[in-house]
Write an enzyme that holds these catalytic residues in place. Sequence first.
Site, PDB file in Angstrom:
ATOM      1  N   HIS A  20      18.475 -14.513 -10.948  1.00 58.85           N
ATOM      2  CA  HIS A  20      17.406 -15.505 -10.818  1.00 58.85           C
ATOM      3  C   HIS A  20      17.968 -16.866 -10.386  1.00 58.85           C
ATOM      4  O   HIS A  20      17.385 -17.573  -9.566  1.00 58.85           O
ATOM      5  CB  HIS A  20      16.665 -15.618 -12.156  1.00 58.85           C
TER       6      HIS A  20
ATOM      7  N   GLU B   6      18.650 -16.776  -6.777  1.00 57.18           N
ATOM      8  CA  GLU B   6      17.378 -16.903  -6.043  1.00 57.18           C
ATOM      9  C   GLU B   6      17.054 -18.386  -5.823  1.00 57.18           C
ATOM     10  O   GLU B   6      16.688 -18.803  -4.729  1.00 57.18           O
ATOM     11  CB  GLU B   6      16.266 -16.206  -6.829  1.00 57.18           C
ATOM     12  N   HIS B   7      17.194 -19.180  -6.879  1.00 52.91           N
ATOM     13  CA  HIS B   7      16.946 -20.627  -6.746  1.00 52.91           C
ATOM     14  C   HIS B   7      17.869 -21.257  -5.715  1.00 52.91           C
ATOM     15  O   HIS B   7      17.443 -22.050  -4.879  1.00 52.91           O
ATOM     16  CB  HIS B   7      17.193 -21.330  -8.091  1.00 52.91           C
TER      17      HIS B   7
ATOM     18  N   GLU C 195      12.394 -24.419 -16.516  1.00 54.19           N
ATOM     19  CA  GLU C 195      11.656 -23.174 -16.267  1.00 54.19           C
ATOM     20  C   GLU C 195      11.731 -22.277 -17.507  1.00 54.19           C
ATOM     21  O   GLU C 195      10.722 -21.719 -17.957  1.00 54.19           O
ATOM     22  CB  GLU C 195      12.221 -22.458 -15.027  1.00 54.19           C
TER      23      GLU C 195
END
Lengths: 427, 431
Positions: free
Chosen positions: A66, A69-70, A141
């Site tokens: 993840h 991905e950022h 997040e």
Amino acid sequence: MNRLSFDTINETLYEETLSNGLRVYLLPKEGFSKTYATFTTHYGSIDNHFQVQGGEEVQVPDGIAHFLEHKMFEKKEGDVFQEFSRNGASANAFTTFDRTSYLFSATDKLEENLTLLLDFVQEPYFTEKTVEKEKGIIEQEIRMYDDNPDFLVYANLLEGMFHEHPVRIKIAGTVESIQKITDKMLYSCYEHFYHPANMILFVVGGFEKELIFELIHHNQNEKHFKEFRPIERYYPYEPASIKQKITEMEMPVGNHKLLIGFKEKENGLTGVDLLIRELTTQIALDVLFSQSSELYQTLYDKGLIGEDFGADYSGEFTYGYSIVGGDTPDPDRLLDLILKELERIRQNGTSPEQFERSKKKKAGRFLKSLNSLEFIASQYTRFMFNEIHFFEIPNQLETIQLSQINQRIVEHFDPDQMALSIIRPKK
Amino acid sequence: LGVHSESFESIPMGEGMQLHICSTNKFKTIVIQVHLAIPLERNTVTMGALLPNVLKRGSKDYSSELKLRQKLDDLYGATLEVDTMKKGENLVMAFRMEIALERFLRNSTDLFAEAVRLLSSILLHPNKQQDGFSENVLTIEKENLQKRIDAMIDDKMRYANIRTAEEMCAGEPYALTTLGYKEDLAGITPEKLYSFYQQVIEGAFIDLYVVGEVEADAVKDRCALLFPPRTQATLFKRKPPVDRQVEQTRTVVEQLEVSQGKLHLGFRTHIRYQDEDYFPLLLFNGVYGGFPNSRLFIHVREKESLAYYSVSRLESLKGLMIVMSGIEVSNYEKAKEIILKQWEDIKAGNITDRELEQTKAMIVNQMKELSDTPYSMIDYHYNSLLGNRMLSILEYIEMVQGVRKDQVIDASRKIELDLIYFLRNREVESA
């Protein structure tokens, strides 16, 4: 390119595997203004322990897929959102347990946008400094999820169901685990998992297929990739049993939340077998728990559930589970009534009428899902990584018999495979 | 421009009642949606939240929801959903159905006709007992509504939004939540709700939408007699939404056990959809916080790593703009300052050509994508109806393209910060 016609649903899919191994799928949809494209690697949060042929064994911190991905959105010139915006495209990405998808939707400048998508995912650019900076954003997040009771009751259930399998780890990791992530680790994950041979490009919408194929070919031929070395993914030994019967937590919520999980005993299915298991389980869940089931209406009339009550199945190559539940004033009584109904239906089976109704419903709902370009792209990619076409669903659905459903009910809803997650209101 | 020209044909069906048909073959389903709009008012809002949920529990033809749900499944998984929405200062009760196209199924019954019959049964032939709705059904639905009201705190972003509207618009209809109020529940009897139902059927503004592969004439015939004829006299009176000048910006801080603070800023734009300067305002919102290329995303998230999301949204029917961010509680002052500084910067006249062009491109794209889902088409059309400005997608795009930088700056100067709402954790007492 290969042309695949699915006549019953009036869809035609074009597919090709390029010389670098990238699998490309194009689904032109007449009448649609937008085109939606996803570029997906078969790499998700569960792939945290791996080794390529001839390389070293690697174990990475939780949340790294993840995090990567950022960071992929960062470019030398700034972030890639700026470029997409200039073309009027909305870009985004998401990471699941099994995949990472980069995407855009646009009604104009398709060629520029598609090139941008291919290029930004195939050219990582981030530094030690920018990786550190991202930690603040991802921390917020994670804190957003930490305040979300529906997310937590689900995450807690997975922790309770699985002993070792990384599906029990939150996709974004924790505030602590992401601190350990470095630029070097991110590059290493990138090197391993972002090879074209581990990826699928899916384009759906109102576009000219020849033009798009040519663009993709040209774009990929210009780039040089190392030879693909297969990746060995290691998953720890996972006992068939559940880890912990009940997980409880207190939070500021309006009502109790109860989720009941049923863990799959055996895994390792792909292709048609995986699809059939999924369809039979979904029908079983529908027969048992949907708004048109007697159980649902009884529970609703007793005030034990509301419209948020539902059931869902997730099944992949290395894990599988069903989850049932929702908000309730009385988790004990709700559980008790659900267990009684399960016991009854495991003995008697479901009725042919209920089964036929559920099958009809599934056929209609499948058609409904075809209105969503986003859903098609995401499900098609998911099924292709599992070696089956998403559009096979109507045909496979036809083959399903009542006996399969009843067998599945007995096998899947085994009380020994059941785990509970409860969130109680904190006053 | 590459826009597909799906549009609605609107047909008057009597006083305060219209049928809107979009005939298109690009979807594999047909969507039917009914909107019943009444003024948003304190004394009926809870009944407005309850009524759709009571109606969907059955009708004269379906003695229980189980029978109704099984019928829907028999219609190849037709869906029926109800909702109560706030649209400006209207309360809108919505009933949605979606049905598969039979040409893709091994089926010969007319699914659309069946769906209309079923919807008509739910809406116009409810399960009446003596002088009201069924006592049992009402009791359950009241309990359910109470639980939904209690669960308002579960989703913190939504909760912060509800609270921002409540505080900022105190005394105005917009402050009301469409979930209704617990203290009203005891007073709502089966008779009282039934009489409210009758008022709604006779007096609500009714818009019936059909989108999909249908023959417009056949739909007209089928829907013509759906609702009984009404008279002007029984219609609810429409009122324009309330606006007021900001005397002083207020700050409201609320404490809850949370891990992340929610900072919401409520602005009065004094500009509504029908107003001349709406499009400049739309562009301002886009440059400021509408997209991932906007100021808030770049400055609050990318440059300062303060938030995962920081966005602004317009309420075009009421004339509001809300900024939303999820931040570390200790960063409250810093985040607030950056958010306000970006507004000040735009007010001072600083917008680049690139920002303006990007924002235009993003809005144009959103508009062109509208016609790719039935629900967004309906939503756009209905907002236009309520906003008294009916533009085709092409006309809308032209309006967006025509906005000049100085107009955007003017719009940014017109808006006022009314409320700062902060949802934070409980203070830890130091020893």
